[in-house]
Design a protein around this motif. Structure first.
Motif, PDB file in Angstrom:
ATOM      1  N   SER A 299      38.345  11.275   7.464  1.00 57.08           N
ATOM      2  CA  SER A 299      37.892  10.076   7.908  1.00 57.08           C
ATOM      3  C   SER A 299      36.573   9.798   7.588  1.00 57.08           C
ATOM      4  CB  SER A 299      37.938   9.856   9.629  1.00 57.08           C
ATOM      5  OG  SER A 299      37.388   8.721   9.893  1.00 57.08           O
ATOM      6  N   SER A 303      35.346   6.911   4.572  1.00 47.43           N
ATOM      7  CA  SER A 303      34.544   5.561   5.120  1.00 47.43           C
ATOM      8  C   SER A 303      33.512   5.480   4.144  1.00 47.43           C
ATOM      9  CB  SER A 303      33.743   6.166   6.501  1.00 47.43           C
ATOM     10  OG  SER A 303      33.096   7.273   6.368  1.00 47.43           O
ATOM     11  N   LYS A 307      37.159  -0.589   1.524  1.00 45.11           N
ATOM     12  CA  LYS A 307      38.413  -1.083   1.234  1.00 45.11           C
ATOM     13  C   LYS A 307      38.353  -2.556   0.926  1.00 45.11           C
ATOM     14  CE  LYS A 307      41.756   2.101   3.848  1.00 45.11           C
ATOM     15  NZ  LYS A 307      42.714   2.142   4.794  1.00 45.11           N
ATOM     16  N   PRO A 340      37.759  -3.644   6.671  1.00 43.87           N
ATOM     17  CA  PRO A 340      36.992  -2.963   7.572  1.00 43.87           C
ATOM     18  C   PRO A 340      37.638  -1.594   7.792  1.00 43.87           C
ATOM     19  CG  PRO A 340      37.781  -4.559   8.920  1.00 43.87           C
ATOM     20  CD  PRO A 340      37.935  -5.116   7.646  1.00 43.87           C
ATOM     21  N   ASN A 341      36.849  -0.438   7.544  1.00 49.52           N
ATOM     22  CA  ASN A 341      37.485   0.852   7.770  1.00 49.52           C
ATOM     23  C   ASN A 341      37.795   1.011   9.329  1.00 49.52           C
ATOM     24  OD1 ASN A 341      37.740   1.618   5.020  1.00 49.52           O
ATOM     25  ND2 ASN A 341      35.515   2.231   5.100  1.00 49.52           N
ATOM     26  N   GLN A 342      38.895   2.006   9.511  1.00 50.29           N
ATOM     27  CA  GLN A 342      39.155   2.023  10.970  1.00 50.29           C
ATOM     28  C   GLN A 342      38.066   3.213  11.328  1.00 50.29           C
ATOM     29  OE1 GLN A 342      40.955   0.488  13.019  1.00 50.29           O
ATOM     30  NE2 GLN A 342      40.255   1.664  14.645  1.00 50.29           N
ATOM     31  N   GLY A 343      37.404   3.166  12.193  1.00 48.52           N
ATOM     32  CA  GLY A 343      36.510   4.359  12.608  1.00 48.52           C
ATOM     33  C   GLY A 343      37.173   5.531  13.687  1.00 48.52           C
ATOM     34  N   PRO A 345      38.320   7.435  16.818  1.00 49.53           N
ATOM     35  CA  PRO A 345      38.147   7.035  18.097  1.00 49.53           C
ATOM     36  C   PRO A 345      37.129   7.839  18.943  1.00 49.53           C
ATOM     37  CG  PRO A 345      40.297   7.980  17.610  1.00 49.53           C
ATOM     38  CD  PRO A 345      39.471   7.843  16.602  1.00 49.53           C
TER      39      PRO A 345
END
Length: 615
Positions: A299, A303, A307, A340-343, A345
């Motif tokens: 991840s 980041s 994208k 936006p990138n998915q951070g 959790p």
């Protein structure tokens, strides 16, 4: 995730100091008169193991095997091998060279000699030492074979124990096996040897090309077999060598009293002779954390790259791929849309905390004390000490298990080896003084007391308690109760135990044992000095009494002389008083005459009393 590696190294760092410092194992005395002798033998065995046999290296390797491979093995035996050393001697006389060539010089063999002038020689000689010595060695777990149905941690009662390993051919000759027998043995170049022993040593043997350095598989087995037919199985030592499994040729078979291999474990298993390793306890934790760490890293890498969404035919995609220039050709200003990138959790970090707590519960506090101390920074010192002591208990238990199973057995077997084979007096320097013993006179020792296994918090609590005992002893001594409540040996033990718990190695170097010969000699010398001082004081007192007696006699004499003088003075005073009274009477009469003369001036006043009477 390096959970297992870090846990093993941290645990070793926590438990090892308890073994190479003071006595980790003490032999129990066989009676009240055997205590000093048992302590002396304990020190000699400990010094023989740690200094003469590289005990620190052996215990470190063995403990790491127990933490990683479930089991630790070590071996105590007498090494009968001949030590050979070669050297070149210059300017040797021809007579001495002849004696060497004829074998007249004991334990020395002539290899070759050259002479330039026919008088002196340059000779190559080999010296041989056949004395032998006690030996302990680390045994890798893959070299030990045990019957499968054995169910005790100790291997002393096992039906079959085998030490299977590759050894150089020269070592077999050095321990007494004939050279022609060793030359007929096959090398250990099979697959079994490649799996069980060091591959590097086999390669070195082939590279050197000399048969004396080739590895030969040797199987040193200890069987329980009924040899004499009485129905009771006796322990026999059977040694075979040659081939991939070491079973090509029987070298010798002999009855044996006790097998020399010691077995130790870090954690007990519910059944069977094998233990449970720290690696097994942390394997799931390492797998879980490795998976999570991979996801976190993936991840993180994702980041780093933004994208981007692109409208087809509205943007030159090649400009976005190369980014060589700062210009991206667009047909529509909305043709490029950032995605936006998915951070990660937050639950994943909570899961990591859960795994870390599981690691602490499975692997002990050695790998996790710093975070715990930081988390409890706001707590009291006493509360933090309780928590640190609790999480150290796993390391303390590991040390206790290894000491009870491996180290105690190793010391007992080393004691037996030295007792049976040491030829003369053995000397070891302990606590600054030399101990001399004759091992042949030792008693058999089979019971020990283990002194390791205390965590740091436990040691600190015990040190604080002993510190209070020392203060109370000093108060009792100041109140004059030293002979009623305490004695010098009690004070000595309290101080040495306190220093030992604080981590001081050999605290006896800083205190004199009141029960030692040196202390007894010093005490006798002090008593003699005190007796001489008392005699001197008594002589001085007698002389003072004599002087006082003389003074009393002189005083009595002075009193007697004073009484006579007082009587004489009193008589003189009485005489003076009589004369004074007479003078006073005469003076009074004269005064009266003067008064009469003054009254009757015209009348003649007689000058003396006699004249007045006459008148």
């Amino acid at each position: 995730s390096p959970e297992v590696r870090n846990a093993v190294e941290a645990t070793l760092a926590e438990i090892m100091p308890g073994f190479y410092g003071d006595l980790p194992v003490e032999f129990d005395p066989n009676g009240p008169d055997d205590e000093a002798q048992a302590i002396a033998e304990s020190h000699i065995i400990h010094r023989s193991a740690m200094t003469g046999n590289k005990g620190y290296d052996i215990l470190n390797r063995s403990f790491k095997d127990a933490l990683v491979c479930r089991d630790a093995f070590a071996k105590a035996m007498w090494d009968p091998s001949t030590k050979v050393k070669g050297k070149r001697l210059y300017e040797m006389p021809g007579q001495l060279v002849g004696q060497l060539a004829s074998g007249m010089v004991r334990d020395m063999e002539l290899i070759g000699a050259e002479s330039q002038d026919g008088v002196s020689y340059t000779a190559d000689v080999v010296s041989k030492d056949k004395k032998g010595k006690p030996l302990i060695e680390w045994v890798p777990t893959e070299q030990i074979l045990v019957n499968k149905d054995h169910d005790e941690v100790s291997l002393d009662e096992a039906r079959f124990v085998c030490h299977q390993r590759g050894v150089p051919a020269s070592h077999l000759v050095a321990i007494g096996i004939p050279k022609h027998v060793v030359d007929d043995l096959d090398d250990s170049t099979g697959a079994v040897f490649e799996d069980r022993a060091s591959r590097g040593s086999s390669l070195v043997s082939r590279e050197t090309g000399h048969r004396s350095t080739r590895n030969i598989m040797v199987a040193e087995s200890y069987y329980r077999i009924d040899i004499d037919g009485d129905g009771i199985a006796e322990l026999n030592r059977v040694v075979t060598a040659g081939g991939p499994d070491g079973d090509q040729k029987l070298l010798w078979q002999e009855p044996f009293d006790e097998q020399p291999i010691c077995h130790g474990i870090a954690f007990y298993s519910p059944r069977g002779w094998r233990g449970v390793s720290l690696e097994e306890r942390l394997r799931d934790v390492q797998d879980y954390k490795s998976d999570l760490m991979r996801q976190i890293l993936d991840s993180g890498w994702k980041s780093l790259f933004q994208k981007i969404g692109v409208l087809e035919r509205m943007v030159n995609v090649q400009d976005l791929k190369t980014l060589r220039n700062a210009v991206v050709r667009l047909k529509d200003i909305n043709g490029v849309i950032p995605i936006p990138n998915q951070g990660l959790p937050h639950q994943i970090f909570t899961l990591l905390d859960v795994i870390d707590r599981q690691r602490r519960e499975s692997g002990g506090g050695a790998i996790d004390t710093a975070p715990q101390a930081q988390e409890m920074g706001a707590d009291s010192a006493h509360g933090l000490e309780r928590i640190m002591s609790a999480i150290e208990q796993t390391g303390a238990m590991i040390a206790k298990n290894l000491a009870e199973t491996l180290v105690a057995a190793l010391y007992i077997k080393l004691h037996r080896v030295i007792k049976e084979h040491w030829p003369d007096v053995i000397q070891k320097r302990v606590k600054g003084s030399w101990i001399q013993q004759v091992p042949a006179h030792w008693q058999d020792r089979y019971e020990t007391s283990v002194a390791v296994g205390l965590s740091t918090g436990t040691r600190m609590r015990q040190a604080a308690a002993i510190g209070q005992v020392i203060q109370q002893q000093e108060q009792a001594a100041a109140q004059g109760l030293d002979t009623a409540l305490i004695a010098l040996p009690h004070m000595y033990r309290a101080r040495t135990d306190f220093a030992r718990l604080m981590g001081v190695t050999f605290p006896e170097r800083y205190w004199v044992d009141p029960e030692s010969p040196e202390a007894e000699q010093a005490m006798q010398q002090k008593q003699q000095e005190m007796q001489q001082q008392a005699e001197s004081q008594q002589q001085a007192a007698r002389e003072q009494m004599a002087m006082q007696t003389q003074m009393m006699v002189a005083i009595e004499q002075a009193k007697a002389q004073g009484n006579e003088q007082v009587a004489s003075i009193k008589a003189e005073l009485d005489r003076y008083k009589t004369d004074l009274n007479h003078i006073q009477t005469v003076v009074d009469q004269r005064l009266k005459l003067i008064e009469l003369n003054a009254k009757h001036d015209k009348e003649e006043v007689p000058d003396t009393l006699s004249d007045s009477k006459a008148a």
